[in-house]
Design an enzyme around this catalytic site. Structure first.
Site, PDB file in Angstrom:
ATOM      1  N   LYS A 199       0.878  -1.188   0.000  1.00 43.54           N
ATOM      2  CA  LYS A 199       0.000   0.000   0.000  1.00 43.54           C
ATOM      3  C   LYS A 199       0.906   1.225   0.000  1.00 43.54           C
ATOM      4  O   LYS A 199       1.419   1.636   1.042  1.00 43.54           O
ATOM      5  CB  LYS A 199      -0.879  -0.018   1.251  1.00 43.54           C
ATOM      6  CG  LYS A 199      -2.270   0.534   1.085  1.00 43.54           C
ATOM      7  CD  LYS A 199      -2.366   1.982   0.708  1.00 43.54           C
ATOM      8  CE  LYS A 199      -2.200   2.927   1.869  1.00 43.54           C
ATOM      9  NZ  LYS A 199      -2.087   4.325   1.457  1.00 43.54           N
ATOM     10  N   GLU A 274       8.976   1.452  11.201  1.00 41.81           N
ATOM     11  CA  GLU A 274      10.032   2.459  10.953  1.00 41.81           C
ATOM     12  C   GLU A 274       9.327   3.800  11.018  1.00 41.81           C
ATOM     13  O   GLU A 274       8.614   4.167  10.090  1.00 41.81           O
ATOM     14  CB  GLU A 274      10.647   2.254   9.564  1.00 41.81           C
ATOM     15  CG  GLU A 274      11.240   0.888   9.312  1.00 41.81           C
ATOM     16  CD  GLU A 274      12.422   0.600  10.201  1.00 41.81           C
ATOM     17  OE1 GLU A 274      13.091   1.540  10.650  1.00 41.81           O
ATOM     18  OE2 GLU A 274      12.662  -0.585  10.475  1.00 41.81           O
ATOM     19  N   CYS A 308      13.191  10.743   7.084  1.00 44.55           N
ATOM     20  CA  CYS A 308      12.948  10.313   8.467  1.00 44.55           C
ATOM     21  C   CYS A 308      14.134  10.618   9.374  1.00 44.55           C
ATOM     22  O   CYS A 308      13.967  10.977  10.525  1.00 44.55           O
ATOM     23  CB  CYS A 308      12.626   8.827   8.490  1.00 44.55           C
ATOM     24  SG  CYS A 308      13.876   7.832   7.670  1.00 44.55           S
ATOM     25  N   GLU A 405       8.505  16.234  15.344  1.00 46.30           N
ATOM     26  CA  GLU A 405       9.033  16.066  13.987  1.00 46.30           C
ATOM     27  C   GLU A 405       8.304  17.026  13.041  1.00 46.30           C
ATOM     28  O   GLU A 405       7.075  16.968  12.931  1.00 46.30           O
ATOM     29  CB  GLU A 405       8.808  14.626  13.527  1.00 46.30           C
ATOM     30  CG  GLU A 405       9.382  14.356  12.153  1.00 46.30           C
ATOM     31  CD  GLU A 405       9.104  12.935  11.668  1.00 46.30           C
ATOM     32  OE1 GLU A 405       7.953  12.481  11.790  1.00 46.30           O
ATOM     33  OE2 GLU A 405      10.038  12.294  11.175  1.00 46.30           O
TER      34      GLU A 405
END
Ligand code: NAD
Length: 501
Positions: A199, A274, A308, A405
């Protein structure tokens, strides 16, 4: 910084066609390309133009894809490892053969500068398939001599372990580096003998669908790879909860990671996550600043900070603070923004107007809370999707911009005096994905690399990736690893065989 650079025409026929009329895409289920009942636009974030129409898969579509993956699983698991390896290697060759087209599609769909896709991410995707092609034939169990004393008289014990594929894998990936992050899931899963339902992110499905075509061409049997596109809340959630899925391999935000863990409880799926990061970049007083300043700038501004492991918190020793902040501000201001297809572009747009708004919101809030914006912080372009590279100083450690973040080109710079304090400050985060240390001192580099809580520590570099290097986080940056031999373990179970002989 000059004005935004304009789009230039792509070279590949497919990318050219997309710029003309949006391309109608289909999803891949059981080796057949299928439409869904509804669809979503895929937008070039630099121009706001729709370049593709992708299927918005329903829970029923997900069900069909899982059934196809289940049906294909016994055959693929029993395929000789050398044959699986040959197919994976062919996928890598086909990625290489189509590298210019794939890079252009990634730029149009995601916004990234063409050179990032062409020289880093698309070769990185091919590298994943080659690395795990090698691993497919190196999967092995162990022989064990148990100390069991209650075996029948005169008999002995023998035991060994087998490594077996976990089954059907749901691979759910984000939008920041679509193809290489997809490859990081698919390559080890297929090498291990698992079948997959992929996906991709709703904003960036185009290269995953093109990869699906290349995988069919490479000889991946029908049903071994299935691709459903669409919204996370619909098809992503349906996959994470589906009882026919044995494992979810997820890359994305920490918030969605939690939702996946909840959804996976029904049949106790294996889950690897992750997730996000807020990675520190620690510049020691003895650092080579000619290396550290551009290195720290690249750690945050590469791919517009939509990475990331982006080095989003810089900690700079007081003795070099003024030089570093001046250097970082100059580096940021010199970056040329524009359409990713323009060869002069250093930084493209954010992936969507929504993401640009989110990033700008963090900067505005920081400014309202008293932080100084040394450069950047502006939304640019007709679609408002460009954010000028931003350096923020005079922050306090509790500010949202230091703790959360941002996932954009926003660097927060803080000063420190004592090495002990900087380790505590760097570790004062719910995240633990990556860090970099900039120093000429071997012993400081070794010591700090042990003390920093992170899945990866770079020394005098940042964002260095290789298929052989495990990547993943500690704390709320997730668990499990992508890349490297460690990643194969995510897709294999141990079976113990114990015999009286
Ligand atoms: P996201 O969590 O919003 O979405 C990621 C994927 O999950 C998408 O495919 C989305 O459609 C799907 N999804 C959304 N809701 C879902 C649900 N309820 N159930 C199942 N699937 C769902 O993340 P994003 O905004 O696309 O990506 C940015 C995030 O990814 C950042 O936090 C970034 O740090 C993280 N990231 C981590 C790594 C890593 O290796 N640790 C690498 C790249 C990106």
């Amino acid at each position: 910084m000059s004005d935004l650079l304009e789009i230039v025409a792509p070279k590949s026929a497919r990318a050219l066609a997309m710029m003309d009329v949006p391309v109608q895409c289909a999803m891949l289920i059981g080796g057949v390309w299928r439409e869904a009942a509804s669809s979503l636009p895929s937008i070039d974030p630099a121009t706001g133009k729709t370049i593709a129409i992708i299927p918005d898969a329903s829970a029923q579509d997900v069900d069909s894809a899982v059934s196809a993956a289940r049906a294909a699983f016994p055959g693929w698991a029993a395929t000789p490892p050398a044959e699986r390896a040959r197919i994976l290697w062919r996928i890598a060759d086909l990625i290489d053969a189509n590298i210019d087209e794939l890079a252009e599609l990634e730029t149009l769909d995601q916004g990234k500068p063409l050179h990032v896709g062409r020289w880093a991410e698309i070769p990185g995707a091919a590298g994943q398939f080659r690395f795990f092609a090698g691993q497919a034939t190196a999967i092995e169990g162990r022989t064990i001599t148990p100390s069991i004393t209650y075996q029948p008289q005169g008999k002995q014990m023998a035991a060994w372990t087998l490594r077996e594929p976990v089954g059907v894998v749901a691979a759910i990936v984000p939008w920041n580096s679509p193809l290489v992050l997809t490859a990081m899931k698919l390559a080890p899963a297929l090498a291990a003998g698992c079948t997959v339902v992929l996906k991709p992110a709703e904003d960036t499905s185009v290269t995953a669908l093109r990869l699906g075509e290349l995988m069919m061409e490479a000889g991946v049997p029908a049903g071994v790879i299935n691709i459903v596109t669409g919204r996370g809340a619909i098809s992503g959630a349906a996959l994470a909860a589906h009882p026919g899925v044995d494992k979810v391999a997820f890359t994305g935000s920490t918030t969605t990671g939690r939702a996946i863990v909840d959804a996976s409880k029904g049949n106790l799926k294996r889950v690897t996550l992750e997730l996000g990061g807020k990675s520190p970049v620690i510049i020691l007083p003895d650092a080579d600043l000619d290396l550290a300043i551009p290195g720290a700038a690249n750690a945050i501004f590469f791919n517009g900070g939509q990475v990331c492991v982006a080095g989003s918190r810089a900690y700079v020793h007081s003795s070099v603070y003024d030089r570093v902040i001046e250097g970082l501000t100059a580096q940021a201001a010199a970056l040329q923004l524009g359409h990713g297809l323009n060869p002069g572009t250093h930084m493209g747009p954010m992936v969507s107007a929504r993401q640009a708004e989110r990033v700008a919101g963090f900067v505005n809030d920081a400014q309202s809370a008293g932080a100084s914006i040394m450069t950047g912080g502006k939304r640019l372009g007709a679609a408002g999707t460009f954010i000028s590279p931003t350096v923020v100083a005079n922050v306090d450690p509790d500010m949202t911009i230091v703790r959360e973040e941002v996932f954009g080109p926003v660097l927060v710079v803080q000063r420190y005096d004592d090495l002990g304090d900087v380790v505590a400050a760097a570790n004062d985060s719910v995240f633990g994905l990556a860090a970099s240390i900039w120093t000429e001192s071997l012993s400081a580099a070794h010591r700090l690399s042990r003390e920093i809580q992170a899945g990866t520590v770079w020394i005098n570099c940042h964002s260095m990736f290789d298929p052989s290097l495990p990547i993943g986080g500690v704390k709320q940056s997730g668990y499990g690893r992508d890349s490297g031999i460690a990643a194969l373990d995510n897709y294999l179970d141990w079976k113990t065989v114990c015999a009286v002989i």
